[in-house]
Structure formats: C-alpha cells, structure tokens
Design a protein around this motif. Structure first.
Motif, PDB file in Angstrom:
ATOM      1  N   ILE A  53      26.823   2.892 -15.199  1.00 51.45           N
ATOM      2  CA  ILE A  53      26.680   3.726 -14.003  1.00 51.45           C
ATOM      3  C   ILE A  53      26.865   2.889 -12.742  1.00 51.45           C
ATOM      4  CG2 ILE A  53      25.029   5.113 -12.669  1.00 51.45           C
ATOM      5  CD1 ILE A  53      23.858   5.939 -15.468  1.00 51.45           C
ATOM      6  N   VAL A  54      26.189   1.745 -12.708  1.00 50.45           N
ATOM      7  CA  VAL A  54      26.226   0.886 -11.516  1.00 50.45           C
ATOM      8  C   VAL A  54      27.610   0.263 -11.304  1.00 50.45           C
ATOM      9  CG1 VAL A  54      25.252  -1.238 -10.538  1.00 50.45           C
ATOM     10  CG2 VAL A  54      23.753   0.477 -11.539  1.00 50.45           C
ATOM     11  N   ASP A  55      28.417   0.154 -12.364  1.00 51.34           N
ATOM     12  CA  ASP A  55      29.766  -0.390 -12.223  1.00 51.34           C
ATOM     13  C   ASP A  55      30.623   0.423 -11.257  1.00 51.34           C
ATOM     14  OD1 ASP A  55      29.575  -2.667 -13.679  1.00 51.34           O
ATOM     15  OD2 ASP A  55      30.426  -1.873 -15.531  1.00 51.34           O
ATOM     16  N   ASN A  56      30.219   1.676 -10.976  1.00 51.49           N
ATOM     17  CA  ASN A  56      31.002   2.508 -10.071  1.00 51.49           C
ATOM     18  C   ASN A  56      30.545   2.335  -8.628  1.00 51.49           C
ATOM     19  OD1 ASN A  56      32.648   4.118 -12.048  1.00 51.49           O
ATOM     20  ND2 ASN A  56      30.579   4.449 -12.827  1.00 51.49           N
ATOM     21  N   THR A  57      31.499   2.048  -7.745  1.00 47.04           N
ATOM     22  CA  THR A  57      31.193   1.960  -6.314  1.00 47.04           C
ATOM     23  C   THR A  57      30.508   3.253  -5.868  1.00 47.04           C
ATOM     24  OG1 THR A  57      33.192   0.654  -6.075  1.00 47.04           O
ATOM     25  CG2 THR A  57      32.231   1.506  -4.055  1.00 47.04           C
ATOM     26  N   GLY A  58      29.468   3.094  -5.056  1.00 50.56           N
ATOM     27  CA  GLY A  58      28.785   4.284  -4.549  1.00 50.56           C
ATOM     28  C   GLY A  58      27.688   4.793  -5.462  1.00 50.56           C
ATOM     29  N   ALA A  59      27.385   4.056  -6.540  1.00 48.49           N
ATOM     30  CA  ALA A  59      26.369   4.496  -7.496  1.00 48.49           C
ATOM     31  C   ALA A  59      25.002   4.660  -6.831  1.00 48.49           C
ATOM     32  CB  ALA A  59      26.259   3.503  -8.649  1.00 48.49           C
ATOM     33  N   SER A  60      24.788   3.939  -5.717  1.00 48.23           N
ATOM     34  CA  SER A  60      23.473   4.026  -5.069  1.00 48.23           C
ATOM     35  C   SER A  60      23.222   5.414  -4.480  1.00 48.23           C
ATOM     36  CB  SER A  60      23.327   2.950  -3.991  1.00 48.23           C
ATOM     37  OG  SER A  60      24.347   3.098  -3.038  1.00 48.23           O
ATOM     38  N   TRP A  81      35.474 -10.764  -3.044  1.00 47.93           N
ATOM     39  CA  TRP A  81      35.584 -10.618  -4.497  1.00 47.93           C
ATOM     40  C   TRP A  81      35.429  -9.158  -4.901  1.00 47.93           C
ATOM     41  CZ3 TRP A  81      34.283 -14.702  -8.521  1.00 47.93           C
ATOM     42  CH2 TRP A  81      34.598 -15.976  -8.060  1.00 47.93           C
ATOM     43  N   LYS A  82      35.905  -8.846  -6.117  1.00 46.45           N
ATOM     44  CA  LYS A  82      35.745  -7.494  -6.644  1.00 46.45           C
ATOM     45  C   LYS A  82      34.302  -7.269  -7.104  1.00 46.45           C
ATOM     46  CE  LYS A  82      39.059  -7.520  -9.660  1.00 46.45           C
ATOM     47  NZ  LYS A  82      39.844  -7.131 -10.842  1.00 46.45           N
ATOM     48  N   ARG A  83      33.839  -6.032  -6.940  1.00 42.51           N
ATOM     49  CA  ARG A  83      32.485  -5.649  -7.315  1.00 42.51           C
ATOM     50  C   ARG A  83      32.070  -6.175  -8.688  1.00 42.51           C
ATOM     51  NH1 ARG A  83      28.871  -1.546  -6.079  1.00 42.51           N
ATOM     52  NH2 ARG A  83      27.794  -0.624  -7.867  1.00 42.51           N
ATOM     53  N   GLU A  84      32.884  -5.893  -9.712  1.00 40.70           N
ATOM     54  CA  GLU A  84      32.501  -6.274 -11.079  1.00 40.70           C
ATOM     55  C   GLU A  84      32.409  -7.801 -11.238  1.00 40.70           C
ATOM     56  OE1 GLU A  84      36.373  -4.379 -12.158  1.00 40.70           O
ATOM     57  OE2 GLU A  84      36.312  -5.830 -13.790  1.00 40.70           O
ATOM     58  N   ASP A  85      33.254  -8.535 -10.488  1.00 37.30           N
ATOM     59  CA  ASP A  85      33.213 -10.000 -10.589  1.00 37.30           C
ATOM     60  C   ASP A  85      31.965 -10.563  -9.902  1.00 37.30           C
ATOM     61  OD1 ASP A  85      35.583 -10.004 -11.995  1.00 37.30           O
ATOM     62  OD2 ASP A  85      36.814 -10.178 -10.193  1.00 37.30           O
ATOM     63  N   ILE A  86      31.604  -9.982  -8.757  1.00 40.27           N
ATOM     64  CA  ILE A  86      30.386 -10.429  -8.065  1.00 40.27           C
ATOM     65  C   ILE A  86      29.171 -10.182  -8.968  1.00 40.27           C
ATOM     66  CG2 ILE A  86      28.877 -10.022  -6.074  1.00 40.27           C
ATOM     67  CD1 ILE A  86      31.392  -9.233  -4.484  1.00 40.27           C
ATOM     68  N   ILE A  87      29.138  -9.004  -9.605  1.00 38.20           N
ATOM     69  CA  ILE A  87      28.017  -8.674 -10.502  1.00 38.20           C
ATOM     70  C   ILE A  87      27.955  -9.680 -11.648  1.00 38.20           C
ATOM     71  CG2 ILE A  87      27.215  -6.962 -12.194  1.00 38.20           C
ATOM     72  CD1 ILE A  87      28.185  -4.767 -10.259  1.00 38.20           C
ATOM     73  N   TYR A  88      29.105  -9.981 -12.228  1.00 38.40           N
ATOM     74  CA  TYR A  88      29.107 -10.928 -13.356  1.00 38.40           C
ATOM     75  C   TYR A  88      28.673 -12.332 -12.909  1.00 38.40           C
ATOM     76  CZ  TYR A  88      30.302 -13.259 -17.644  1.00 38.40           C
ATOM     77  OH  TYR A  88      30.216 -13.993 -18.789  1.00 38.40           O
ATOM     78  N   MET A  89      29.193 -12.791 -11.746  1.00 36.04           N
ATOM     79  CA  MET A  89      28.814 -14.109 -11.239  1.00 36.04           C
ATOM     80  C   MET A  89      27.316 -14.157 -10.958  1.00 36.04           C
ATOM     81  SD  MET A  89      31.520 -15.877 -11.380  1.00 36.04           S
ATOM     82  CE  MET A  89      31.428 -17.349 -10.367  1.00 36.04           C
ATOM     83  N   GLY A  90      26.756 -13.050 -10.492  1.00 36.61           N
ATOM     84  CA  GLY A  90      25.314 -12.989 -10.259  1.00 36.61           C
ATOM     85  C   GLY A  90      24.542 -13.160 -11.560  1.00 36.61           C
ATOM     86  N   SER A  91      25.018 -12.514 -12.621  1.00 37.08           N
ATOM     87  CA  SER A  91      24.323 -12.646 -13.907  1.00 37.08           C
ATOM     88  C   SER A  91      24.466 -14.084 -14.426  1.00 37.08           C
ATOM     89  CB  SER A  91      24.853 -11.622 -14.923  1.00 37.08           C
ATOM     90  OG  SER A  91      26.138 -11.971 -15.388  1.00 37.08           O
ATOM     91  N   GLN A  92      25.634 -14.708 -14.215  1.00 38.24           N
ATOM     92  CA  GLN A  92      25.813 -16.112 -14.619  1.00 38.24           C
ATOM     93  C   GLN A  92      24.827 -17.015 -13.878  1.00 38.24           C
ATOM     94  OE1 GLN A  92      27.590 -16.387 -17.467  1.00 38.24           O
ATOM     95  NE2 GLN A  92      29.023 -17.919 -16.716  1.00 38.24           N
ATOM     96  N   ALA A  93      24.738 -16.823 -12.562  1.00 37.07           N
ATOM     97  CA  ALA A  93      23.875 -17.690 -11.750  1.00 37.07           C
ATOM     98  C   ALA A  93      22.415 -17.527 -12.154  1.00 37.07           C
ATOM     99  CB  ALA A  93      24.067 -17.365 -10.269  1.00 37.07           C
ATOM    100  N   ALA A  94      21.971 -16.299 -12.399  1.00 36.60           N
ATOM    101  CA  ALA A  94      20.568 -16.057 -12.767  1.00 36.60           C
ATOM    102  C   ALA A  94      20.264 -16.696 -14.117  1.00 36.60           C
ATOM    103  CB  ALA A  94      20.294 -14.557 -12.803  1.00 36.60           C
ATOM    104  N   LEU A  95      21.157 -16.481 -15.097  1.00 33.96           N
ATOM    105  CA  LEU A  95      20.929 -17.039 -16.431  1.00 33.96           C
ATOM    106  C   LEU A  95      20.962 -18.562 -16.383  1.00 33.96           C
ATOM    107  CD1 LEU A  95      23.091 -14.492 -18.459  1.00 33.96           C
ATOM    108  CD2 LEU A  95      20.605 -14.782 -18.656  1.00 33.96           C
TER     109      LEU A  95
END
Lengths: 411, 411
Positions: free
Chosen positions: B288-295, A388-402
């Motif tokens: 900021i975190v939306d960008n790959t490599g932000a870490s 999956w794309k980074r932004e989609d994984i991040i969003y799915m993570g926020s959905q799962a936590a909420l």
C-alpha cells in the motif's frame, strides 16, 4: 571445450519474457570452465532452428538448448534435432508411462498430443526431468554433444545441476572449474572499499572484483581449480585477509542480506526486536519476516503513517514533534524507544522521513532518519537522497536501519 | 522489414548480467511491426563481432546492437563497424566538446581514452545519447541499416524512444504498429476466465490472449494498425466487451496492481484503511505504502507477530484464540476489527496463518486467513497453499486481502 546456447521460443523474440535461462547457462558453463562464445535466440521455426544447429556445430563442440519441448504443435526442438541428425524419433515407453502417471495423479486425462513428449530422436538418451512432463535429451557422438532443456526455469535448473553439469564436467580433458564467493559490505562506498583492497584486485587466481548496487558493495573472489575443494582452498585465505581489513563493514557472504544477518545475530544473542516505521511503510518488517524463523526474534512492527497515530498509538509526544519536526532525529529515536518499551523487546527500530519528491516542514525531499534503541544504546542516522525514486529511498532507509542494528549487535 | 539484435559484451557470456536489453528491443520492434528472427549474444571479440554483422546482413535489413561503446580497450563496437564497412573513423568535434563539458561539470579531468567515444565510422550519423557519454551511430545505405546503443539500459531506452523508434517507424513502407493492453483480473482462475472469452480468443485483429502469474490473470488485447489512434479504436470495443463480462473479477489495466487500485478506490470514496498483519509480516502495508499518495488513505499498520502482543497491543481476547486457534477466521476478523477501532479508520484488514512448512495447532501448513472489516461489513477467506514457498504464500495472502477489500469497495 566450447559450447553454444540456443534459446528457442517465439515469445523470446516478441519480448514477452526476459531470457534468464541464457544467463543461467552462461554462468554455469563458466563455472565448469567451458567457454561460451555465442548465445542465439530464435523462434519456433524449423528451418531456422536446423540452420542454427548447423552453424553452432561449425563453431563449437557442445550445443545446449532451452525451450520447445512441450506438447503443442509449436514445440519442435526434438523434431528438428531428428531432422538435423537425419534419424527417426523412437517412442520411449518409460517416458510414456511416467506421463500417464503424471496425469493420473492429478485426476486429469492425458490427451494424445502429450504422447509426443515420449518420442526422442534415435541414438539419443533421456535427460530426466523430475519436475515436469518434458524430458530433455543427451546426444554424444564423434565429439559433438547436444543437451536439450525445457524453457521452464525451475525444470531446466534442476536438470542441469542433477544431470547435465556433472556429465559435462566429467567429459572435460583438463577438468577445471570456477568457483566464486561474494563478500558483502554495508556502510561504506565501492571506491573506498576497492581502495583498501587495491593490492588484491591485481591477483590472478583467485581474482577479486568489486561490484556495487542496492545500498551495498560486494567483493567477488573467483578461483579456478580442478575441484571444488581446491577452489575453496584458494578462496579461503583471501577471504580471511579481506574480512580482517573490514571488521565493521563486512557483514555476510553469498545469498545473505542485512535482514538475515541481523536475524542470525539476534538468535545468537537471544535478543528480540520490534520496529516502528513511518516512511519505510512496512519494508523493514517485511524484510525481517521474509526470513524463516523470524518469529524467534521479531515480535511486533508498527507502520505509524499518520502523525495523529504516531502520537496516539505510539505515544510520541506532540511537543517533541512541534519542537523538532516529525522528520527529525529526535522523533526517529523516540519511535524506536516507544515501540521497544511497548513490546518489551531488547531492541527497537524507528524510521521517519520524506520518501516523496516534495519538501515539507522545512525538510528537504529525500531526507530520512533511522534510529535504533535498547536500554543501553541509542544510535541515529540522517541520510539525504535528493531526486531518488520513492521505492529506492524506502529500500535505502531499510538498509541503513538494519545496518545500524547490525553494528550495535557486533560491537 | 526484418531486424536482428546483436548484444555485445563478455559479461553477458559469463552470466554476470541478465540480458534485459534483448527483451526490450524485441518488444519494441514488435510494437512497430518489424520482424525479429535472431538475437545473437557475443563477447568483446573483433573477429566474432564482424562475422556476426556479416551473417546478420545476409538474413536481415536492420542490425541493432547494444554494448561496446564505452571508453575502455574492450569497447570495440564502432571500430568493428568501421572494419566491416571498410571505412575509417572520423573525429566528431561536437561529441568531443560534449565529453569535455560532461567531465568539467563533474569537476573531473577527461582522460585521453574518453576521446575515443568522439570517433564514428565515416558515413555514419550520431545517435545522440542525452544520458551518458557514449553516443551511438546510425548507418543507412542501400537498404541496410545499423543502429548502435550502449549497454546501459537507461541510456539505451531513451535513445530508442527519442530517436531510433520514430526513425525506423518512418522508414517502413507499410507503416504499421502493434499496441497491447493488459486487462487484469483477481479472484478467478485462468481457465475459467479464458472459457468466458473463448469466442474472443479466436479474434485476429485485435488478438486476445490469457496469461497467468503472481496470484492474478491477465488478458492481453493486441491490435495491429497504422497509427496508435487506429490501434486504440480496435482495442476499445473488445476491452469494453471483456470488462462487461467480468464486473467483479476485472480490477485494472496495464501497470496497475491490486494495492494501487484499492488506493484509488479509497481516495474516490474518501475512506481510510489500517491493517493488522501476522503471517504477511508487513507485505500488505508495504504494498500500500509503495504507492505515492498513500498517506491520503493509509494511516496505520501493525505486524503483530507474537501471540502475546496480538493480545496485549491489538486487544485480541485470549479466549477467542483458545477457542478457535490463533490461525482461524475468527482471529483474522477480530484483528481487522480491532485495528480499525483502534485507529478510527473506515476499514481494517487482518491476516493470520501459517506461511512456514510446518503444521501447528492442528492447522495444516500453508493455511491462511484474511479478513476485512468496516462498521457495516465483514468478509473473511480461508485459503490453503500446501507445499508453496514462504514468500509466495505471503504474497498470495496480500493479494487475497487486497482483493477482498476491492470487492467490498466496488459493491
């Protein structure tokens, strides 16, 4: 009654703008039972605009236009309508006065070209625009109707709902409208939800249809009736039936989302929340804070992105990380617990995982862990979104936590 | 060469979907110098689809369609084209084999209706779809061309760029393409920027045009040439000239944004960042975190939403808040400083203010403060967005904070 929508503006033909006005009108016309068979998009060209009007009236009774009402030379919609109707344009002093006042309020001089907006083709009425300088027009003669709107979505939408929509609804011989209600579900897939309501998917009025997207499922109930009240009374029993079948997975309706529903539940219970995020990087906090009144239940968020600061500032023990990996259920739970204790809130959320496309620490890319914690309760989920794309994984993570927190709150 | 786009699908006329395919084709056709005068949207209706084809070929040489290529009964685009061209449909065994393999790969049975997608009107070629089951077609006879695409944006876009775009470009008698480059500016308004390039706004090839939105300004340079290289060589000197005029306000190009540019600068300087947010509630961290490599440069973010936790966990002194108000330049600066010291990063960002529509603490609604701090440098800005929507104020706050840091980093 049949309508056609004509969207006017060369910028639309150059692809500079996505035409959201077209889908707005389409949806709204459907909601008041007016059929729409054609949407035509054309540039700021007199000949083509006039021929589009001719063609549209061969096929339909109502023409709705967007765009071309501004003060510049390429704004020619009303001029074209005057030509099409073979009438002159008349100065409307009340529009001119409003324009003068508009510029005076802003301390600016009204230039002569602005006065153009005070002219309308003879025999047409003003379609008032309370949010901008460009009024539209209403033409209604021999069963043919024209309504014009500026291209600015905010102006167009308020003109539609304040004036045009009730106007068209009242003209209908057999008044009927369509009303929809979206029921929202989290924690279960589209096909499993559709299966449990397969009997309802065959209904004819109201209809029930499933939609999926963005980590959740919707069931849309759509009723056709002669008034809003009658539509509501058709929708209500079906909504109750559906909600009865999904006591856990149904979470809200229409414009609600998981963050707003969690906020409502926290207010009801007078409880508070803090979050400690790693891979979600502030998205959980942002989604919570996006709701007005979040300060009543949300006190603190932490984006502990580096391992070192997870240890130093959140107090995660190095040994826990060494034993289980920084990407583990144990660390997610400990993050939720530590942030809760640190802030004295009732609930804590913790997230850790790999949103990038690289395996690390023997953990597969796309593997995420979300946890919630209170004095009495701990829940944690492991989810894997390989490829999956980074932004989609991040969003799915926020959905799962909420959703974890929501489930704990309704228990 | 002139083209028309016909978007087919009843869901478009019901407003269930915003038609992004239309703007995609519009932009792409413009980029290869093909004029587009009409975009027509119609439903899954045979008679209307065929009459749209007739009309389009009276006005243009190329018809491009989206939608109606699926396996269900309402997918009738190719059937309509066969009727329109007065030909039969032929089975293409290679498509049928691919369909069989597609279903086998997924462990599913191919139902009979899927085979429909293996038929194309006689005398047309396959427009290959590598991302889905629905191929399109290419028809090219007597100077009239038809290209069909499925409605799924991902499939349509790859079919366009892999096959259709080069195909159409090569058919052009006078090959010419249009290439654009967006230069992005922050910290200065549209009219001030336009004024400083007023001489360039009059250019004809390349053209220069200003656009404003979302807390920043763009200048788009657009060149027409016979190849990408020639277009680039027209754009380059103008871009250099513009960038020379705005050494501070120009920040990046095309798909860059303030967060990605700040990230690039921090990597270049091997510096690190932490943030302490109040009213922006995680939006600065999220961007900021939306960008790959932000870490590599971002270590820690804090959303200190309650006053109590600003004092307890961020170490802001109660006296400072009592003296200046929690909504003040002083508190914003102190937040930036404390989070930087706590985390040991080179830079800290602090935000405090009122995103809601209520005055508080003698501070007007919409008043925000953003600050940056390093060992050597402190900058702070007060901005007022009275009457703005909550989400817009939050976004503008994140823009202002990121731009402050950018300016400090390029100094």
């Amino acid at each position: 009654m049949k309508a056609e929508v004509i969207c006017i503006g060369t910028e639309l033909l150059l692809g500079d703008i996505v035409n959201t006005n077209a889908s707005f009108f389409a949806k709204e016309l459907a909601s008041i039972g007016i059929s729409l068979h054609y949407i035509t998009t054309i540039g700021d060209n007199k000949e083509r605009i006039i021929s589009a009007f001719k063609l549209a009236f061969e096929r339909a009774d109502i023409i709705i236009t967007s765009g071309g009402l501004g003060p510049t030379v390429d704004d020619i919609t009303h001029e074209c309508i005057a030509d099409f109707l073979s009438v002159k344009q008349d100065l409307h002093q009340d529009i001119a006065d409003k324009l003068q006042a508009f510029f005076k309020d802003r301390g600016r001089e009204m230039v002569k070209s602005n006065l153009k907006q005070a002219y309308l083709p003879s025999g047409t009425d003003i379609l008032t625009n309370n949010y901008g300088t460009a009024p539209g027009l209403i033409y209604n003669k021999n069963g043919k109707i024209i309504l014009t709107f500026p291209g600015v979505p905010k102006e167009l939408k308020s003109m539609w709902s304040e004036t045009a929509k009730p106007y068209l609804f009242n003209l209908q011989p057999n008044k009927s409208l369509i009303k929809s209600r979206d029921l929202r579900f989290a924690g279960e897939g589209e096909s499993a939800i559709a299966e449990k309501v397969s009997d309802l998917l065959a209904l004819e009025n109201p209809t029930v249809a499933p939609y999926a997207g963005n980590g959740e499922v919707r069931l849309r109930i759509t009723a056709k009736a002669e008034s809003e009240e009658k539509a509501d009374s058709l929708i209500k029993p079906i909504e109750e039936e559906i909600r009865k079948r999904f006591p856990k997975f149904y979470y809200g309706s229409d414009s609600e989302n998981l963050a707003s529903v969690v906020g409502k539940l926290l207010i009801e219970k007078k409880q508070t929340l803090s979050v400690a995020e790693s891979f979600t990087g502030g998205t959980v906090a942002k989604r919570i804070v996006d709701n007005t009144g979040a300060s009543n239940y949300f006190t603190f968020g932490m984006v502990a992105y580096s391992e070192e600061l997870k240890i130093k500032l959140l107090g995660i023990e190095k040994e826990l990380i060494n034993t289980y990996s920084i990407y583990s259920e144990q660390v997610a739970v400990e993050m939720a617990k530590k942030v809760r204790e640190m802030t004295g809130t009732d609930w804590g959320i913790g997230t850790t995982g790999l949103a990038d496309n690289i395996d690390k620490d023997n953990v597969k890319a796309g593997t995420i862990f979300v946890a919630i914690n209170s004095k009495e309760k701990t829940e944690v989920r492991k989810l894997v979104y390989s490829g999956w794309k980074r932004e989609d994984i991040i969003y799915m993570g926020s959905q799962a936590a909420l959703n974890l927190l929501r489930l704990a709150l309704i228990e």
